[in-house]
Design an enzyme around this catalytic site. Structure first.
Site, mmCIF file in Angstrom:
data_model
loop_
_atom_site.group_PDB
_atom_site.id
_atom_site.type_symbol
_atom_site.label_atom_id
_atom_site.label_comp_id
_atom_site.label_asym_id
_atom_site.label_seq_id
_atom_site.Cartn_x
_atom_site.Cartn_y
_atom_site.Cartn_z
ATOM 1 N N HIS A 122 3.561 -1.259 -13.508
ATOM 2 C CA HIS A 122 2.403 -0.393 -13.790
ATOM 3 C C HIS A 122 2.381 0.121 -15.236
ATOM 4 C CE1 HIS A 122 1.045 -0.376 -9.684
ATOM 5 N NE2 HIS A 122 2.134 0.199 -9.220
ATOM 6 N N ASP A 159 4.005 -7.461 -5.179
ATOM 7 C CA ASP A 159 4.021 -6.039 -4.828
ATOM 8 C C ASP A 159 2.655 -5.666 -4.243
ATOM 9 O OD1 ASP A 159 5.660 -3.298 -5.829
ATOM 10 O OD2 ASP A 159 3.492 -3.033 -5.633
ATOM 11 N N HIS A 161 0.847 -3.201 -4.714
ATOM 12 C CA HIS A 161 -0.054 -2.590 -5.701
ATOM 13 C C HIS A 161 -0.358 -3.573 -6.823
ATOM 14 C CE1 HIS A 161 2.273 0.790 -3.859
ATOM 15 N NE2 HIS A 161 1.062 1.316 -3.788
ATOM 16 N N ASP A 243 6.666 -3.497 -0.856
ATOM 17 C CA ASP A 243 5.875 -2.455 -0.203
ATOM 18 C C ASP A 243 4.669 -2.997 0.566
ATOM 19 O OD1 ASP A 243 4.935 -3.150 -2.690
ATOM 20 O OD2 ASP A 243 4.894 -1.109 -3.503
HETATM 21 ZN ZN LIG Z 1 4.049 -1.147 -5.304
#
Ligand SMILES: [Zn+2]
Length: 308
Positions: A122, A159, A161, A243
């Protein structure tokens, strides 16, 4: 020729506030998952400032250094915190990724897994966010391209996200193919299929909540694996967040540990076909500790078997 596991105890000194999902216990969960595999384990080295500057602005690095607290904790944003040990831990994550690329390109191992925290995908050019300080996987790609002379590096981020940081750091980099699959809607909100990079070299695969492994497999078979094969990478990097697991508290894609093994096996097939099996995987998210243990083991077990 097998697989090297890079980690460092400094990751235990990156202390987040009580109740934060990106917690010290995650490293113990990874340890529990990987110890039975009896891997060649090495300390992730510190990085150089130049490694970080492959992707981040100098004033950003200076800002992070200035922000690092001598005691207690500071917040860079609502989710992203630094304790006294955070900068050293984050630097080992970068250093581990650079060392992993070198080990694989030098033929010391066919594959490598970097199990450090904080995660990286991120972090943008000048912005820490989403628990991340430095863009580990993008830095690894730049290192392979700019310093090791590779011409094509593929990055797969599974992931849950969106890898907004990696996308930002590699938006103009046509020597990379960046694939991110992620739940949408979900933090950070980016990652629509229409976001495709300056050269069409970014593939975003948004997945509806609660859709499970079957939808994921169809998307990867249809949209992801053919594009990577067509790109013919000389190295494959993986942003390995776990996740998307059905028990994860931050998301709801409902994958099983076996789904991570399935993607990994496919990526090993592509790596065998195009780049001598060379894969470097790095830990991103994964916040249910038991699911993390099982998922990281499933992922790395495939890398181990396929690199034997
Ligand atoms: Zn994540």
């Amino acid at each position: 020729m097998s697989i090297i596991w890079f980690s460092h105890p400094s990751g235990l000194d990156h202390v987040t506030p009580t109740g934060h999902p990106e917690q010290v216990a995650r490293l113990h969960a990874v340890e529990e998952g990987l110890r039975p595999l009896k891997l060649d384990r090495r300390d992730a080295p510190d990085c150089s400032d130049e490694d970080i500057l492959l992707c981040h602005a100098k004033r950003y690095l200076e800002g992070i250094e200035a922000a690092a607290p001598e005691a207690g904790s500071i917040s860079l944003d609502a989710d992203t915190h630094m304790s006294p040990g955070s900068l050293i831990a984050a630097r080992r994550g970068v250093g581990g990724n650079v060392a992993a690329v070198d080990a694989v390109l030098d033929g010391e191992a066919k594959a490598a897994f970097v199990g450090c925290r904080p995660p990286g995908h991120h972090a943008e050019t000048e912005t820490a966010m989403g628990f991340c300080l430095f863009g580990n996987v993008a830095i690894a790609a730049k290192h392979a391209l700019d310093r090791r002379g590779l011409k094509r590096v593929a990055i797969v981020d599974f992931d849950v996200h969106h890898g907004n940081g990696t996308q930002d750091l590699l938006w103009n980099e046509e020597r990379t193919l960046f694939v991110s699959s992620h739940q949408m809607p979900l933090y950070p909100g980016t990652g629509a299929a229409s976001e495709s990079g300056a050269h069409g070299q970014i593939i975003n695969v948004p997945l509806d909540p609660q859709t499970g492994g079957a939808k994921m497999k169809a998307a990867y078979r249809d949209k992801v694996f053919p594009r990577i094969s067509e790109f013919a990478p000389e190295l494959i990097l993986i942003s390995a967040g776990f996740d998307a697991h059905r028990n994860d508290p931050l998301a709801g894609l409902r994958w099983e540990a076996e789904d991570f093994a399935w993607i990994t096996d496919w990526l090993c097939d592509i790596a065998d076909e195009h780049c001598g099996g060379r894969i470097v995987s790095t830990l991103e998210g994964g916040y249910d500790l038991t699911a993390l243990t099982h998922s990281v083991r499933a992922h790395v077990e495939v890398l181990k078997e396929r690199s034997a």
